[in-house]
Design a protein around this motif. Sequence first.
Motif, short mmCIF file in Angstrom:
data_model
loop_
_atom_site.label_atom_id
_atom_site.label_comp_id
_atom_site.label_asym_id
_atom_site.label_seq_id
_atom_site.Cartn_x
_atom_site.Cartn_y
_atom_site.Cartn_z
N LEU A 28 0.83 -1.20 0.00
CA LEU A 28 0.00 0.00 0.00
C LEU A 28 0.87 1.26 0.00
O LEU A 28 0.59 2.22 -0.72
CB LEU A 28 -0.93 0.00 1.22
CG LEU A 28 -2.07 -1.01 1.18
CD1 LEU A 28 -2.73 -1.10 2.56
CD2 LEU A 28 -3.11 -0.62 0.13
N LEU A 29 1.92 1.25 0.80
CA LEU A 29 2.81 2.41 0.84
C LEU A 29 3.49 2.61 -0.50
O LEU A 29 3.66 3.75 -0.96
CB LEU A 29 3.84 2.24 1.96
CG LEU A 29 3.31 2.36 3.39
CD1 LEU A 29 4.37 1.93 4.39
CD2 LEU A 29 2.86 3.80 3.68
N ALA A 30 3.88 1.51 -1.13
CA ALA A 30 4.54 1.61 -2.43
C ALA A 30 3.60 2.18 -3.49
O ALA A 30 4.07 2.70 -4.52
CB ALA A 30 5.05 0.23 -2.87
N ALA A 31 2.29 2.09 -3.25
CA ALA A 31 1.30 2.60 -4.21
C ALA A 31 0.99 4.08 -3.99
O ALA A 31 0.10 4.62 -4.64
CB ALA A 31 0.02 1.78 -4.11
N THR A 32 1.70 4.73 -3.08
CA THR A 32 1.51 6.17 -2.87
C THR A 32 1.74 6.91 -4.18
O THR A 32 2.75 6.66 -4.86
CB THR A 32 2.48 6.69 -1.79
OG1 THR A 32 2.26 5.98 -0.57
CG2 THR A 32 2.27 8.19 -1.56
N PRO A 33 0.81 7.78 -4.56
CA PRO A 33 0.95 8.43 -5.87
C PRO A 33 2.20 9.31 -5.97
O PRO A 33 2.59 9.96 -5.01
CB PRO A 33 -0.33 9.27 -5.98
CG PRO A 33 -0.81 9.45 -4.58
CD PRO A 33 -0.41 8.21 -3.86
N PRO A 76 -2.63 14.01 -2.67
CA PRO A 76 -3.54 14.70 -3.58
C PRO A 76 -4.98 14.62 -3.08
O PRO A 76 -5.38 13.64 -2.43
CB PRO A 76 -3.37 13.94 -4.90
CG PRO A 76 -2.06 13.24 -4.79
CD PRO A 76 -1.88 12.93 -3.35
N GLU A 77 -5.75 15.64 -3.35
CA GLU A 77 -7.13 15.67 -2.89
C GLU A 77 -7.96 14.56 -3.52
O GLU A 77 -8.93 14.08 -2.92
CB GLU A 77 -7.75 17.03 -3.22
CG GLU A 77 -7.14 18.19 -2.43
CD GLU A 77 -7.84 19.50 -2.71
OE1 GLU A 77 -8.82 19.49 -3.50
OE2 GLU A 77 -7.42 20.53 -2.15
N ASP A 78 -7.59 14.13 -4.72
CA ASP A 78 -8.37 13.10 -5.40
C ASP A 78 -7.82 11.69 -5.18
O ASP A 78 -8.17 10.76 -5.91
CB ASP A 78 -8.43 13.39 -6.91
CG ASP A 78 -7.04 13.40 -7.55
OD1 ASP A 78 -6.04 13.38 -6.81
OD2 ASP A 78 -6.96 13.43 -8.80
N VAL A 79 -6.97 11.52 -4.14
CA VAL A 79 -6.42 10.20 -3.89
C VAL A 79 -7.53 9.23 -3.51
O VAL A 79 -8.56 9.62 -2.93
CB VAL A 79 -5.36 10.27 -2.75
CG1 VAL A 79 -6.02 10.47 -1.40
CG2 VAL A 79 -4.49 9.02 -2.73
N ASP A 80 -7.35 7.96 -3.86
CA ASP A 80 -8.35 6.94 -3.57
C ASP A 80 -8.64 6.87 -2.07
O ASP A 80 -7.74 6.60 -1.27
CB ASP A 80 -7.87 5.58 -4.07
CG ASP A 80 -8.89 4.48 -3.85
OD1 ASP A 80 -8.75 3.76 -2.84
OD2 ASP A 80 -9.84 4.38 -4.65
N ALA A 81 -9.88 7.10 -1.68
CA ALA A 81 -10.24 7.16 -0.27
C ALA A 81 -10.07 5.82 0.42
O ALA A 81 -9.63 5.74 1.57
CB ALA A 81 -11.68 7.66 -0.11
N GLY A 82 -10.42 4.73 -0.28
CA GLY A 82 -10.28 3.40 0.31
C GLY A 82 -8.83 3.06 0.58
O GLY A 82 -8.50 2.49 1.63
#
Length: 250
Positions: A28-33, A76-82
């Motif tokens: 999950l951390l690696a998926a940080t935009p 980012p404001e539009d980051v995936d909330a889940g």
Amino acid sequence: MADMTSKPPAPPPAHDLSDAEFAELDELLAATPEPLEPLDAVMLDGYLCGVIVQPVLLERATWLPHVFDFEARPLPEDVDAGWRERTTALVMRRHAALNRVLAEDRWFDPLVLEPEADSVPEADEAAALGPISRALMPWVAGFQHAVAAFPDLEEMPDDAVMAALARLYRHLPAETDQERELVEMLDREQPLADLDEAIEELVATVADLYDLTSELRYKVETVRRDSPKVGRNDPCPCGSGKKFKQCHGG
């Protein structure tokens, strides 16, 4: 062949992460935009300990942004909330578990990955380290990240705190002649026989720092508070899960 009659390993503490959840958190951390630069799971473990042993009680909103980016740039404001909610939930569970066992047992199990015997360090600085320090370097680098972000610990006028930090930082690449001399002195006076002994010393050192800063971290404030005072029947802010009156309010 494995002994099929042996008992399975004991489960982790109730609120701590399982091995599968540690692996999930790392992914999950690696998926940080991008362009944010997050910690990985091992560095996060050291970072959380560096947050917990601070002489001030840091709020989540203060330290959490440094998990997702070294410079604490906002998501980012539009980051995936889940994704954000799941990642944050796992980070907070590990933080609470570390806080609890340090408060109750003065001990914890750090997330340390032993490198492969034939692995080659990527950085030239890491190549100068021995195999023990190469294994511990990512964890200690995470701890140092917290100290750099929140310098209250490093600025304490306490020789015992400085000595404890030196015992941790011996596992980082030395950048100055003074640091190299300090590492040589520690290797000479406090040699580490193997990785297990080094991990035990790392854990004991973090526990020492927890004790050295505990009184300051939970001292009664005499100035006006920006937030409501903790009630005696409220959960203790240290994260132990106990009521305040049964923990640091006792």
